[in-house]
Write an enzyme that holds these catalytic residues in place. Structure first.
Site, short mmCIF file in Angstrom:
data_model
loop_
_atom_site.label_atom_id
_atom_site.label_comp_id
_atom_site.label_asym_id
_atom_site.label_seq_id
_atom_site.Cartn_x
_atom_site.Cartn_y
_atom_site.Cartn_z
N SER A 151 -0.48 30.01 -13.32
CA SER A 151 -1.77 29.49 -13.80
C SER A 151 -2.83 30.54 -13.55
CB SER A 151 -2.15 28.22 -13.03
OG SER A 151 -3.55 28.00 -13.14
N HIS A 192 0.38 29.33 -17.95
CA HIS A 192 -0.30 28.05 -17.85
C HIS A 192 -1.82 28.24 -17.96
CE1 HIS A 192 -0.53 23.82 -16.44
NE2 HIS A 192 -1.59 24.18 -15.78
N ASP A 212 -5.49 26.30 -17.91
CA ASP A 212 -6.18 25.07 -17.51
C ASP A 212 -7.49 24.93 -18.26
OD1 ASP A 212 -4.87 25.90 -14.42
OD2 ASP A 212 -4.47 23.97 -15.39
N MET A 229 -10.77 22.76 -18.79
CA MET A 229 -11.58 21.75 -18.09
C MET A 229 -12.92 21.59 -18.81
SD MET A 229 -10.82 23.01 -14.21
CE MET A 229 -9.16 23.13 -13.60
N HIS A 262 -2.88 23.01 -20.50
CA HIS A 262 -3.11 21.78 -19.73
C HIS A 262 -4.54 21.31 -19.98
CE1 HIS A 262 -3.49 19.96 -15.38
NE2 HIS A 262 -3.57 19.05 -16.32
N MET A 312 -7.52 19.11 -19.36
CA MET A 312 -8.22 18.19 -18.47
C MET A 312 -9.56 17.88 -19.14
SD MET A 312 -7.11 20.11 -14.99
CE MET A 312 -6.67 21.59 -15.91
N MET A 317 0.69 15.68 -11.37
CA MET A 317 -0.31 16.44 -10.63
C MET A 317 -0.06 16.26 -9.13
SD MET A 317 -2.10 18.14 -12.69
CE MET A 317 -3.09 18.85 -11.37
N ASP A 320 2.13 20.56 -10.59
CA ASP A 320 0.97 21.45 -10.69
C ASP A 320 0.02 21.19 -9.54
OD1 ASP A 320 -1.55 21.90 -13.35
OD2 ASP A 320 -1.09 23.06 -11.55
C1 DX5 Z 1 -5.75 22.31 -11.16
C2 DX5 Z 1 -4.95 23.03 -12.22
C3 DX5 Z 1 -3.83 23.87 -11.68
C4 DX5 Z 1 -4.24 24.93 -10.67
C5 DX5 Z 1 -3.04 25.28 -9.81
O1 DX5 Z 1 -6.46 21.29 -11.72
O2 DX5 Z 1 -4.42 22.11 -13.14
O3 DX5 Z 1 -3.10 24.45 -12.74
O4 DX5 Z 1 -4.73 26.05 -11.30
O5 DX5 Z 1 -3.42 26.18 -8.86
P1 DX5 Z 1 -2.79 26.27 -7.40
O6 DX5 Z 1 -1.33 26.66 -7.57
O7 DX5 Z 1 -3.63 27.32 -6.76
O8 DX5 Z 1 -2.92 24.92 -6.75
ZN ZN Z 2 -2.93 22.98 -14.58
#
Ligand code: DX5
Ligand code: ZN
Length: 217
Positions: A9, A34, A36, A38, A67, A69, A138, A176
């Site tokens: 990620s 990956h 993220d 947001m 992903h 969010m 999660m 994750d």
């Molecule tokens: C958090 C994200 C993850 C995050 C994971 O909301 O969805 O993908 O980046 O990072 P680590 O491995 O540092 O917990």
């Molecule tokens: Zn994620």
């Protein structure tokens, strides 16, 4: 050796040198990249949007595991396909018509996945499980990298693995949040197939070596 997949990620990568970080993942034994996304509403943080995804896609040599969010993801499914998403994950808590959303993602040529926040029970997916390419459990509350793994997640993972086996489905299990070289072995044993890993990789002195270590557990 286990056939599990590693998805770095980039949320905690060095954004001032993003091209270098993507090329590192390209060279590595990672299986996916990956991303993220947001929106500052579904989670209390903002990350990046379509212009960045498109540029990442232009140099990425691994499939993009996107992903979401975000609230109401139905608004943007085509836009994520056009930006380069290969696997697209929506949150159960953000989808009123989840069955329709899953099938629309597949219709658009992407692999559909659903993510569950730590408080959401896996049994809520019973009616759509076999329609899914993957379920993302999660293992932290979403919104930030570098958090600590929630130990109770193991029970949830085992319950989901039983559900998938009983349904005769081939749905993958992804986790994750807070994955480390110390806990990945037990997670493989609990039935996890795909590992998102952020801080453990990008805070390391030799990220490529850490990816290899995680891959060869
Ligand atoms: C958090 C994200 C993850 C995050 C994971 O909301 O969805 O993908 O980046 O990072 P680590 O491995 O540092 O917990
Ligand atoms: Zn994620």
């Amino acid at each position: 050796m286990s056939k599990h997949l590693i998805a770095p990620s980039i949320l905690t990568a060095d954004f001032l040198h993003l091209e270098r970080e993507i090329e590192l993942v390209n060279r590595s034994e990672a299986d996916l990249l990956h991303l993220d996304i947001m929106d500052g509403v579904f989670v209390p943080n903002l990350s990046f949007g379509f212009p960045v995804i498109r540029q990442i896609k232009s140099i990425a040599q691994k499939p993009l595991d996107v992903h979401l969010m975000i609230v109401d993801p139905d608004r943007y499914l085509e836009a994520y396909r056009d930006a380069g998403a290969d696997w697209l994950t929506v949150h159960y808590e953000a989808c009123t018509h989840l069955h329709r959303t899953i099938h629309r993602i597949r219709e658009l040529g992407m692999q559909p996945a659903v993510s569950l926040n730590p408080h959401t029970d896996v049994s809520l997916l019973e009616n759509v499980l076999s329609d899914l390419h993957m379920v993302l459990v999660m293992t932290v509350n979403p919104g930030f990298g570098g958090q600590t793994f929630i130990p109770k997640s193991f029970d949830k993972i085992r319950k989901l693995r039983r559900m998938i086996t009983e349904a005769g489905a081939e749905t993958l299990i992804q986790v994750d949040g807070g994955v480390t070289e110390e806990n990945i072995g037990a997670l493989i044993g609990a039935g996890v197939d795909v590992f998102v890993v952020g801080n453990t990789i990008f805070s390391a002195g030799d990220p490529e070596q850490v990816i290899s270590n995680l891959k060869h557990k």
